[in-house]
Design a protein around this motif. Structure first.
Motif, short mmCIF file in Angstrom:
data_model
loop_
_atom_site.label_atom_id
_atom_site.label_comp_id
_atom_site.label_asym_id
_atom_site.label_seq_id
_atom_site.Cartn_x
_atom_site.Cartn_y
_atom_site.Cartn_z
N ALA A 45 33.34 33.05 14.27
CA ALA A 45 33.57 33.23 12.30
C ALA A 45 34.75 33.67 12.47
N ALA A 46 35.49 35.02 13.43
CA ALA A 46 36.87 35.63 13.73
C ALA A 46 37.39 33.94 14.15
N ALA A 47 37.44 33.11 14.49
CA ALA A 47 38.44 32.04 15.45
C ALA A 47 38.07 31.11 13.70
N ARG A 48 37.44 31.61 13.72
CA ARG A 48 37.10 29.92 12.65
C ARG A 48 38.63 30.64 10.79
N THR A 49 38.13 31.82 10.52
CA THR A 49 39.26 32.19 9.86
C THR A 49 40.05 32.62 10.07
N PHE A 50 40.41 32.44 11.11
CA PHE A 50 42.52 33.07 11.60
C PHE A 50 42.49 31.36 11.70
N ALA A 51 42.16 30.83 12.16
CA ALA A 51 43.13 29.30 12.58
C ALA A 51 42.23 28.51 10.82
N ALA A 52 42.06 28.99 10.00
CA ALA A 52 42.22 28.69 8.81
C ALA A 52 43.31 29.10 7.73
N ASP A 53 43.60 30.54 7.37
CA ASP A 53 44.81 30.91 7.80
C ASP A 53 45.50 32.12 9.05
N PRO A 54 47.01 31.27 9.46
CA PRO A 54 46.63 31.75 10.67
C PRO A 54 48.50 32.72 9.90
N GLY A 55 48.11 33.35 8.54
CA GLY A 55 48.80 34.31 8.17
C GLY A 55 48.28 35.37 8.07
N GLN A 56 47.30 35.80 8.49
CA GLN A 56 46.86 36.53 8.39
C GLN A 56 46.63 37.40 9.78
N THR A 57 46.97 39.26 9.15
CA THR A 57 47.25 40.08 10.20
C THR A 57 46.27 41.05 10.92
N ARG A 58 45.20 40.69 9.55
CA ARG A 58 44.23 41.61 10.33
C ARG A 58 42.71 40.74 10.35
N LEU A 59 41.69 41.04 10.91
CA LEU A 59 41.02 40.76 11.68
C LEU A 59 39.71 40.73 11.67
N SER A 60 38.44 40.57 11.01
CA SER A 60 37.33 41.95 11.39
C SER A 60 36.06 40.34 11.83
N LEU A 61 35.51 40.64 12.87
CA LEU A 61 34.66 40.27 13.15
C LEU A 61 33.04 40.52 13.15
N PRO A 62 32.37 39.90 12.79
CA PRO A 62 30.85 40.99 12.02
C PRO A 62 30.06 40.87 12.92
N ILE A 63 29.75 41.29 12.96
CA ILE A 63 27.91 42.32 13.81
C ILE A 63 27.23 41.33 13.62
N THR A 64 26.68 40.24 15.01
CA THR A 64 25.36 39.91 15.12
C THR A 64 24.62 40.21 15.25
N GLU A 65 23.17 40.96 14.67
CA GLU A 65 22.48 41.45 15.62
C GLU A 65 20.87 40.49 15.52
N TRP A 66 19.67 40.87 16.66
CA TRP A 66 18.84 39.93 16.19
C TRP A 66 17.62 40.90 17.37
N PRO A 67 16.51 40.86 17.44
CA PRO A 67 16.06 42.34 17.37
C PRO A 67 15.31 41.81 18.72
N ALA A 68 14.85 43.06 18.85
CA ALA A 68 14.10 43.46 20.23
C ALA A 68 12.50 42.03 20.58
N GLN A 69 12.24 41.86 21.40
CA GLN A 69 11.04 40.61 21.62
C GLN A 69 9.59 42.08 20.85
N HIS A 70 9.87 43.03 21.80
CA HIS A 70 8.74 44.17 21.52
C HIS A 70 9.92 45.53 20.47
N THR A 71 9.17 45.06 19.59
CA THR A 71 9.83 46.60 19.06
C THR A 71 8.60 48.20 18.99
N ALA A 72 9.41 49.31 18.58
CA ALA A 72 8.36 50.02 18.74
C ALA A 72 7.82 49.56 17.04
#
Length: 565
Positions: free
Chosen positions: A173-200
């Motif tokens: 996602a961050a690479a797509r954002t940078f490619a769409a606007d190469p003039g950016q000097t700050r990039l933020s990578l969203p953190i993708t989370e997914w749950p464990a198979q066996h949760t508490a």
């Protein structure tokens, strides 16, 4: 026409001609005068010349700050696939040239063109940007961690280790954002989370049920006053608390069931002889009552897995004696079939008492034709009421104080006699380690434990067998004799063959705070481990056959208790 008018007309004509020529010159493909791309003047150059000039010029590379979660990095934009695009930059200059109006073009033709600066056109290789961002944030990527069920030995309860979700910075996602606007000097990578198979949250109901199941459970035999019980921890040992739920541990559950039935069952007692006042007297048979195993096991399993159940009744059935008083043989008409001996030098007074009691209890036991010798049936229960006292026994991997230490001296001697008689072995157990009382005939022994571990052999001699025990305490010698109708067969028992030897481990020292400071007391003795076999050869009218008794002794360490320093 006046002269002034003529001059004006001539100038206009000249101007018209220059304009026409300039416009024609603008179509030659050169960039408009005054154009600058970045810091490079490109006015009057052909597009090819402009591209060549731009390609060779140094460029100031911007720094890009990358943020993922709580971590940041500052890297050159080129590391993220950023680069100048000379062709696109020149194409922008070509468009700017074409976009000039007539007056701007005229001014350019007469050397009065204003300077027009165009930015360099940059681009980002999205694939390179993604690869670079993934490499940069690799340490932040974690797979999900399942919650774990464990038994807290301190709290004596089941508990949970929490789960952790999987986390991965979204470099794509961050690479797509940078490619769409190469003039950016700050990039933020969203953190993708997914749950464990066996949760508490999913496992907590299983843990809570496992803890509710951990309660004392009483057992009673139907139609009798005989009963037994399991502690909460003993019940907890009968099931697993898993991610899928509560699962019975069939092996331990059946073992516990066997121990309980051994405690509550009252099998029929065959008629037999007992010593009274130095004489053999006949003892009448007695009917008994035992567990109906199939129905009782199902009820036991159901009760174990029902937290509301605090007791269970074992279905029972009558147990009828197989030998009645009228069927007892006349001892004087029997002949000696075989005998076994052992010695117990060095035994404590308590151990000698138990040897004497056990020997007296099996003396006079009769095994009917086709029946089975059961040492525990012949012995009776190992209880203080039956004459037994405390002594050293092997339990839980240690030699400890327990009721009935020394009974195995008698079971071992009985085994030697019955094995020498050629009887088929249907149940036999060994000690965990080598016991000095039963050597030098190493491995030629039988361990029993009440309830659960018995010594059983089938009477195939064609007639009843009479068991006689002769105990000589003064000489520390025990003999068990088997009397009956001696079959036409010859039995030979070979010495033990040792297949593997394992040296004993180093001694262990355990602090016993009840001892005086500096005192040392040995409570276990070192023994090397053996894997061995004993071969029995039987010759009779059917031919010659052999069988083996195999024994595997653990290497045993010496254990010393020491007083506190």
């Amino acid at each position: 026409m006046t002269r002034g008018y003529a001059i004006a007309v001539s100038a206009a004509a000249l101007l018209g001609g220059a304009l026409a020529m300039g416009l024609a010159a603008g179509d030659t493909g050169r960039l408009a005068p005054g154009l600058v791309v970045g810091t490079v003047p490109v006015g009057g150059l052909t597009p090819a010349e402009a591209r060549a000039r731009l390609t060779g010029q140094p460029v100031a590379v911007p720094q890009v700050t990358v943020q993922a979660g709580k971590k940041t990095w500052t890297v050159p934009a080129t590391r993220l696939g950023w680069s100048v695009d000379p062709a696109a930059s020149v194409a922008a200059a070509v468009r700017a040239s074409g976009d000039r109006d007539l007056w701007q073009k005229v001014r350019g033709m007469v050397g009065q063109a204003p300077t027009q600066t165009l930015p360099l056109v940059t681009r980002v290789d999205e694939a390179r940007a993604r690869a670079a961002l993934e490499a940069l944030t690799r340490d932040l990527a974690t797979n999900p961690k399942n919650a774990a069920i464990f038994f807290d030995k301190t709290a004596r309860r089941y508990a949970l280790k929490p789960d952790q979700p999987g986390r991965r910075p979204n470099a794509a996602a961050a690479a797509r954002t940078f490619a769409a606007d190469p003039g950016q000097t700050r990039l933020s990578l969203p953190i993708t989370e997914w749950p464990a198979q066996h949760t508490a949250a999913k496992l907590r109901p299983h843990v809570e049920r496992g803890n509710r199941l951990m309660r004392p459970l009483a057992v009673k035999l139907q139609g009798t006053d005989r009963g037994g019980a399991l502690t909460a921890l003993q019940v907890a040992d009968l099931y697993w608390v898993r991610e899928s739920g509560i699962e019975p541990d069939e092996k331990t559950l059946r073992a516990a069931f066997d121990r309980l039935t051994g405690a509550v069952d009252r099998p029929a007692q065959n008629a037999r002889f007992r010593l009274q006042g130095g004489k053999l007297v006949k003892v009448k048979e007695e009917a008994g009552r035992v567990t109906d195993r199939q129905a009782a096991l199902a009820a036991f399993r159901k009760a174990v897995l029902d937290p509301a159940a605090t007791s269970v009744v074992f279905a029972s059935k009558a147990s009828r004696p197989s030998l009645k008083l009228a069927g007892l043989p006349i001892p004087d008409q029997l002949e000696l079939v075989a005998s076994g001996t052992s010695t117990y030098h060095g035994s404590s007074a308590e151990r000698r008492t138990n040897v004497a009691v056990a020997a007296a209890n099996i003396h006079g036991y009769v095994v009917p034709e086709g029946g089975e010798f059961s040492f525990l049936s012949a012995l009776g229960s190992i209880t203080p009421e039956n004459g037994f006292v405390g002594g050293l026994i092997i339990s839980g991997g240690r030699t400890v104080e327990g009721l009935g230490g020394g009974v195995c001296q008698v079971s071992t001697t009985a085994f030697r006699a019955l094995y020498q008689a050629g009887l088929p072995v249907t149940e036999r157990h060994q000690h965990s380690y080598r016991v000095g009382y039963y050597e030098p005939e190493v491995g030629y022994e039988a361990a029993v434990y009440d309830p659960g571990l018995d010594l059983r052999l089938k009477n195939d001699t064609g007639g009843p067998l009479f068991i006689k025990a002769v105990n000589d305490n003064a000489r520390s010698r025990l003999e068990v004799q088997v009397w009956g109708i001696k079959p036409e067969r010859t039995v030979t028992v070979s010495p033990a063959v040792i297949h593997r030897y394992t040296p004993h481990p180093p001694a262990q020292y355990v602090v016993n705070r009840t001892l005086a400071p500096g005192a040392v007391r040995q409570v276990d003795w070192a023994k090397d481990g053996y894997d061995l076999s004993i071969t029995r050869t039987i010759k009779d009218g059917k031919g010659t056959r052999t069988d083996q008794t195999r024994t595997s002794y653990k290497p045993w360490r010496a254990v010393y208790e020491v007083g506190p320093q």
